[in-house]
Design an enzyme around this catalytic site. Structure first.
Site, PDB file in Angstrom:
ATOM      1  N   LYS A 161       0.843  -1.198   0.000  1.00  0.00           N
ATOM      2  CA  LYS A 161       0.000   0.000   0.000  1.00  0.00           C
ATOM      3  C   LYS A 161       0.880   1.252   0.000  1.00  0.00           C
ATOM      4  O   LYS A 161       0.666   2.168  -0.775  1.00  0.00           O
ATOM      5  CB  LYS A 161      -0.908  -0.024   1.230  1.00  0.00           C
ATOM      6  CG  LYS A 161      -1.826   1.151   1.348  1.00  0.00           C
ATOM      7  CD  LYS A 161      -2.774   1.001   2.516  1.00  0.00           C
ATOM      8  CE  LYS A 161      -3.552   2.283   2.708  1.00  0.00           C
ATOM      9  NZ  LYS A 161      -4.447   2.238   3.857  1.00  0.00           N
ATOM     10  N   GLU A 172      10.377  -4.648   4.586  1.00  0.00           N
ATOM     11  CA  GLU A 172      10.487  -6.026   4.096  1.00  0.00           C
ATOM     12  C   GLU A 172      10.247  -6.073   2.583  1.00  0.00           C
ATOM     13  O   GLU A 172      11.008  -6.668   1.822  1.00  0.00           O
ATOM     14  CB  GLU A 172       9.456  -6.938   4.781  1.00  0.00           C
ATOM     15  CG  GLU A 172       9.680  -7.153   6.261  1.00  0.00           C
ATOM     16  CD  GLU A 172       9.030  -6.087   7.140  1.00  0.00           C
ATOM     17  OE1 GLU A 172       8.718  -4.979   6.624  1.00  0.00           O
ATOM     18  OE2 GLU A 172       8.857  -6.352   8.345  1.00  0.00           O
ATOM     19  N   GLY A 188      -4.821  -1.888   4.905  1.00  0.00           N
ATOM     20  CA  GLY A 188      -4.024  -3.022   4.415  1.00  0.00           C
ATOM     21  C   GLY A 188      -4.685  -4.363   4.674  1.00  0.00           C
ATOM     22  O   GLY A 188      -4.772  -5.222   3.795  1.00  0.00           O
ATOM     23  N   ARG A 189      -5.187  -4.564   5.879  1.00  0.00           N
ATOM     24  CA  ARG A 189      -5.767  -5.871   6.225  1.00  0.00           C
ATOM     25  C   ARG A 189      -7.145  -6.080   5.609  1.00  0.00           C
ATOM     26  O   ARG A 189      -7.763  -7.124   5.805  1.00  0.00           O
ATOM     27  CB  ARG A 189      -5.785  -6.046   7.746  1.00  0.00           C
ATOM     28  CG  ARG A 189      -6.434  -4.901   8.511  1.00  0.00           C
ATOM     29  CD  ARG A 189      -6.118  -4.966   9.998  1.00  0.00           C
ATOM     30  NE  ARG A 189      -6.616  -3.822  10.738  1.00  0.00           N
ATOM     31  CZ  ARG A 189      -5.950  -2.689  10.922  1.00  0.00           C
ATOM     32  NH1 ARG A 189      -4.745  -2.544  10.401  1.00  0.00           N
ATOM     33  NH2 ARG A 189      -6.467  -1.702  11.628  1.00  0.00           N
ATOM     34  N   GLU A 192      -4.812  -6.729  14.726  1.00  0.00           N
ATOM     35  CA  GLU A 192      -4.335  -5.401  14.325  1.00  0.00           C
ATOM     36  C   GLU A 192      -5.491  -4.392  14.384  1.00  0.00           C
ATOM     37  O   GLU A 192      -5.287  -3.213  14.633  1.00  0.00           O
ATOM     38  CB  GLU A 192      -3.724  -5.439  12.911  1.00  0.00           C
ATOM     39  CG  GLU A 192      -2.849  -4.230  12.611  1.00  0.00           C
ATOM     40  CD  GLU A 192      -1.962  -4.409  11.376  1.00  0.00           C
ATOM     41  OE1 GLU A 192      -0.775  -4.717  11.519  1.00  0.00           O
ATOM     42  OE2 GLU A 192      -2.473  -4.231  10.253  1.00  0.00           O
ATOM     43  N   HIS A 200      -4.043 -33.076  17.650  1.00  0.00           N
ATOM     44  CA  HIS A 200      -2.884 -33.842  18.109  1.00  0.00           C
ATOM     45  C   HIS A 200      -1.802 -32.918  18.658  1.00  0.00           C
ATOM     46  O   HIS A 200      -0.650 -33.346  18.801  1.00  0.00           O
ATOM     47  CB  HIS A 200      -2.339 -34.696  16.960  1.00  0.00           C
ATOM     48  CG  HIS A 200      -3.350 -35.690  16.486  1.00  0.00           C
ATOM     49  ND1 HIS A 200      -3.469 -36.949  17.037  1.00  0.00           N
ATOM     50  CD2 HIS A 200      -4.336 -35.585  15.560  1.00  0.00           C
ATOM     51  CE1 HIS A 200      -4.471 -37.588  16.443  1.00  0.00           C
ATOM     52  NE2 HIS A 200      -5.013 -36.775  15.538  1.00  0.00           N
ATOM     53  N   LYS A 234       9.388  -0.772  14.407  1.00  0.00           N
ATOM     54  CA  LYS A 234       9.972  -0.469  13.085  1.00  0.00           C
ATOM     55  C   LYS A 234      11.016   0.640  13.215  1.00  0.00           C
ATOM     56  O   LYS A 234      12.094   0.574  12.639  1.00  0.00           O
ATOM     57  CB  LYS A 234       8.891  -0.004  12.104  1.00  0.00           C
ATOM     58  CG  LYS A 234       7.911  -1.074  11.665  1.00  0.00           C
ATOM     59  CD  LYS A 234       6.992  -0.494  10.589  1.00  0.00           C
ATOM     60  CE  LYS A 234       5.776  -1.347  10.352  1.00  0.00           C
ATOM     61  NZ  LYS A 234       4.830  -0.776   9.405  1.00  0.00           N
TER      62      LYS A 234
END
Ligand code: F6P
Length: 545
Positions: A228, A234, A289-290, A375, A406, A515
């Site tokens: 965005k 990253e 973003g999400r 978030e 399990h 960050k």
């Protein structure tokens, strides 16, 4: 254009219904935390087993099937195995009214700037609107612009699909620019075009990029740089490395073909151009973003399943938007489920929720929901900056069934505290082994049953207390339409809970500090300068050099 009551809500604790719910909660098992102790306060009278005996209508009362405008089923939700009764449900609906949840909903659908800390509209729902009909006049231009971009990226997706020279698509992005398309491509595997492979690189950890680059050939690969902001560390680092790898490939023979192999998806078209990426698809700051899988961020998904199925994905979500906007409160599924989420966190002390999708295609759904829920609603202050004295978003985690059984289901059945489980099962299969499916479904049903019914045993080690809550979501089939509906249901649930808590579900300032500190540490890793660092960070930094 803002709905007049949208921001009239105060702290949830000041709502009269809040106090009433606090009293009602005394009849339910509550996770209780105090210094040195965490236990289940089970002085309650509420027992799920008895609740079903006493109310033959309980399943009908607390379950609901969602259909689209043509009455085709989208999903079925059964929350009758939750710790709640009709009094609680009514009090929660009252709380929603007192907290002006529907006024805020209307403000969102009218294009109000309900992301108040950033002064932004919240309009991911507009991305799935098939037409401009019924939209408020000021949003019709916005819709037309959005529709032009939507048509353009879907047309691009079709050209990539039709191009046999491209065998691999690599999406480079993180958070909302990764989790949605990654999860959906996996979930909709049955619809994915054969002959092309889809890869997702998110982490700045070079191992991840390396693992993908060694599988692909530069001249047969399309890289989608999804961000965005086009500033995320990253993504920018991975994009730069991928670009360099591409330019240097085949002795530099491909260096002038970047524009055919790199696409940018961003609101920051200028930054993409600076990287030398000429094919770009934009979106807008009114898409968080999400919440962005519905936009061009979903390009990898659109290439995988094609424009028509991508539109079906949007259609499923749009049907839930319509339902959320128009259904009566008592039959409004996102409203009811979002309120139950509030009840669980803030009144019963359920600090976590386990996601158990009984379909391996939904493997990445827990990670997607972690971002969506944590978030959005992992906040500790109200819209007005007041500190909250109740739990908000739960920790969301999970694994597909039966794997989770399990691993961590032991804790769910016998741990000293109650954690609700959300099961998701899919009726139809896309393989040729019905036995597998019977076993899978039987396990999903049995786990929900076991949590509730428990097992008496003279040996306390073997005793399962039961009376443990769960929710069961059922899809007829895992298709673009039903997946779209499922995700939109979660989005609106999160919205409802955030509105009750009077928090802004659409910012994420909490992720910024780490960050910033990383930026300070990067040069120190090279120089070894630890001045001004706390002793622990300084010692660890020295060890890592
Ligand atoms: O981690 C914070 C965050 O801003 C998320 O909200 C977002 O989805 C992610 O980073 C990626 O951001 P971008 O799409 O701008 O690269």
């Amino acid at each position: 254009m803002m709905h007049k009551d949208a921001f009239d809500a105060g702290l949830a604790t000041e709502a009269p219904a809040w106090e009433w719910l606090g009293k009602l909660a005394r009849c339910f098992p509550v996770n209780h935390h105090e210094p040195g102790g965490y236990c289940l306060l089970d002085t309650s009278t509420f027992d799920l087993r008895r609740a079903f005996e006493e109310d033959p209508q309980r399943v009908q009362r607390f379950s609901q099937t969602l259909t689209d405008a043509s009455e085709r089923p989208l999903l079925h939700a059964d929350f009758s195995k939750s710790h709640l009764d009709e009094r609680v449900m009514q009090a929660l609906l009252q709380l929603a009214e007192e907290q002006r949840v529907l006024a805020l909903r209307d403000a969102m659908f009218e294009g109000g700037a309900i992301n108040t800390t950033e002064q932004r509209q919240v309009m991911h729902w507009l991305l799935r609107a098939p037409t401009q009909d019924g939209l408020p006049a000021p949003l019709q231009d916005v819709w037309r612009e959005m529709d032009a971009v939507r048509s353009a990226f879907l047309a691009f997706a079709e050209t990539v699909r039709a191009n046999p020279a491209i065998t691999d698509v690599v999406n480079i992005g993180i958070g909302g620019s990764d989790l949605g398309p990654r999860m959906a491509v996996q979930a909709l595997d049955a619809f994915v075009l054969p002959g092309k492979r889809f890869h997702f690189v998110s982490n700045v950890d070079g191992h991840e990029l390396k693992a993908v680059l060694r599988q692909v050939q530069p001249r047969r690969t399309l890289f989608i740089i999804a961000s965005k902001t086009f500033t995320t560390l990253e993504t920018m680092t991975n994009a730069a490395t991928a670009l360099q790898w591409f330019r240097e490939a085949e002795g530099g023979a491909l260096a002038d073909q970047v524009q055919d192999h790199f696409v940018g998806i961003t609101t920051n078209l200028e930054a993409a151009a600076q990287l030398g990426i000429r094919t770009t698809f934009g979106f807008w700051d009114w898409v968080g973003g999400r919440y962005s899988v519905w936009s061009a961020i979903g390009l990898s998904l659109a290439i995988a399943i094609g424009a028509e199925q991508f539109r079906a994905f949007l259609e499923g979500a749009h049907a839930v938007d319509r339902h959320f906007q128009t259904a009566a409160t008592e039959q409004n599924l996102p409203l009811r489920m979002g309120l139950i989420d509030v009840w669980r966190s803030s009144f019963l002390g359920h600090a976590a929720r386990c996601m158990a999708p009984y379909h391996s295609g939904l493997q990445a759904l827990p990670a997607y929901l972690q971002q969506l829920e944590m978030e959005s609603n992992g906040k500790g202050v109200s819209r007005d900056g007041e500190h909250l004295r109740y739990l908000t978003a739960p920790t969301v985690w999970g694994e597909p069934g039966t794997n989770g059984q399990h691993a961590f289901f032991q804790l769910l059945h016998q741990g000293p505290h109650v954690l609700p489980v959300e099961f998701i099962a899919v009726k139809q299969i896309d393989h040729a082994w019905p036995l597998h499916h019977r076993l899978l479904l039987a396990n999903a049903l049995a786990q929900a049953q076991a949590l509730m019914v428990g097992r008496e045993d003279e040996d306390p080690q073997r005793c399962c207390p039961g009376n443990r809550p769960s929710t069961f979501l059922l899809l007829e089939a895992l298709t673009p339409r039903t997946l779209g509906a499922l995700l939109a249901l979660y989005e609106h649930r999160v919205f409802v809970a955030g509105a009750v808590w009077n928090i802004n579900s659409f910012d994420q300032f909490g992720v910024e500090l780490g960050k910033q500190l990383a930026e300070d540490i990067v040069p120190r890793l090279e120089s070894g300068d630890v001045r001004g660092l706390d002793p622990s960070t300084a010692d660890l930094l020295q060890r890592l050099r």
